[in-house]
Scaffold this motif. Sequence first.
Motif, short mmCIF file in Angstrom:
data_model
loop_
_atom_site.label_atom_id
_atom_site.label_comp_id
_atom_site.label_asym_id
_atom_site.label_seq_id
_atom_site.Cartn_x
_atom_site.Cartn_y
_atom_site.Cartn_z
N ASP A 1 43.04 39.79 51.09
CA ASP A 1 42.16 40.04 49.95
C ASP A 1 41.08 41.05 50.32
O ASP A 1 40.73 41.91 49.51
N LEU A 2 40.56 40.96 51.52
CA LEU A 2 39.57 41.92 51.98
C LEU A 2 40.18 43.31 52.11
O LEU A 2 39.55 44.31 51.78
N MET A 3 41.44 43.38 52.51
CA MET A 3 42.11 44.67 52.66
C MET A 3 42.44 45.31 51.31
O MET A 3 42.85 46.46 51.26
N ASN A 4 42.25 44.59 50.22
CA ASN A 4 42.40 45.17 48.88
C ASN A 4 41.17 45.98 48.48
O ASN A 4 41.19 46.67 47.48
N TRP A 5 40.10 45.84 49.25
CA TRP A 5 38.90 46.64 49.00
C TRP A 5 39.07 47.98 49.70
O TRP A 5 39.53 48.06 50.84
N GLN A 6 38.64 49.03 49.03
CA GLN A 6 38.71 50.36 49.64
C GLN A 6 37.43 50.65 50.42
O GLN A 6 37.50 51.09 51.56
N SER A 7 36.28 50.38 49.80
CA SER A 7 35.03 50.70 50.49
C SER A 7 33.85 49.92 49.93
O SER A 7 33.90 49.40 48.83
N ILE A 8 32.81 49.90 50.75
CA ILE A 8 31.50 49.38 50.35
C ILE A 8 30.52 50.50 50.65
O ILE A 8 30.37 50.91 51.81
N VAL A 9 29.87 51.02 49.61
CA VAL A 9 28.91 52.11 49.78
C VAL A 9 27.52 51.53 49.54
O VAL A 9 27.26 50.94 48.49
N PHE A 10 26.63 51.73 50.52
CA PHE A 10 25.31 51.12 50.49
C PHE A 10 24.26 52.11 49.99
O PHE A 10 24.14 53.21 50.53
N LYS A 11 23.51 51.70 48.99
CA LYS A 11 22.31 52.43 48.58
C LYS A 11 21.19 52.05 49.53
O LYS A 11 20.40 52.88 49.97
N ASP A 12 21.10 50.77 49.83
CA ASP A 12 20.24 50.19 50.85
C ASP A 12 20.88 48.85 51.23
O ASP A 12 21.90 48.48 50.65
#
Length: 176
Positions: free
Chosen positions: A105-116
């Motif tokens: 399930d985690l590998m279905n995520w492409q990315s996490i982009v942080f503003k902060d």
Amino acid sequence: MRTLLLALMLALALAACSSKDEAAQLPVPDEATAAESAAPADGQPISSITIKETIPDGPVGRMQLTNGSTLEIDGLEKMGNYWIYLTGKLNGRSSTVVSLTRFRDLMNWQSIVFKDPHNFTITNKRGKEWVFEDANLYLGTDKHDAYSFFVLDDRYDRTLTEVKKSEVANISFSTK
């Protein structure tokens, strides 16, 4: 005549409803209570079937830091039952909890982009975005100010490393 027929049908419906099995309306015990009552007396588990999760060898993603450098994520540390755990306002509306227990399930995520560290956007492989505000994301550790994961050092030994959340620009996940 029509009124009498309607009254008889109403009486029949009430009688049918009142004779319904009342046991179905009893509260259902929670899972812990149900497991305790269903467990054999000798304390052995009811089922010996365990689900084996396939986790690929090699890198599972990359972490880009705010200074421009990149770390190759060779593996993730599971936090109890969870690979990742986050809480926060989803799309500015409601408080949400996401806790992934399966690696795929985690590998279905492409990315996490942080503003902060507390505001970020998660994008899945299909391009759907979830914007989290006032959120806390935990990856590899339950510390409020760091993420931890495995990297390969200079001798290609797998070592657990920790990175401050404030230093992370994005995390991308890859599948083979």
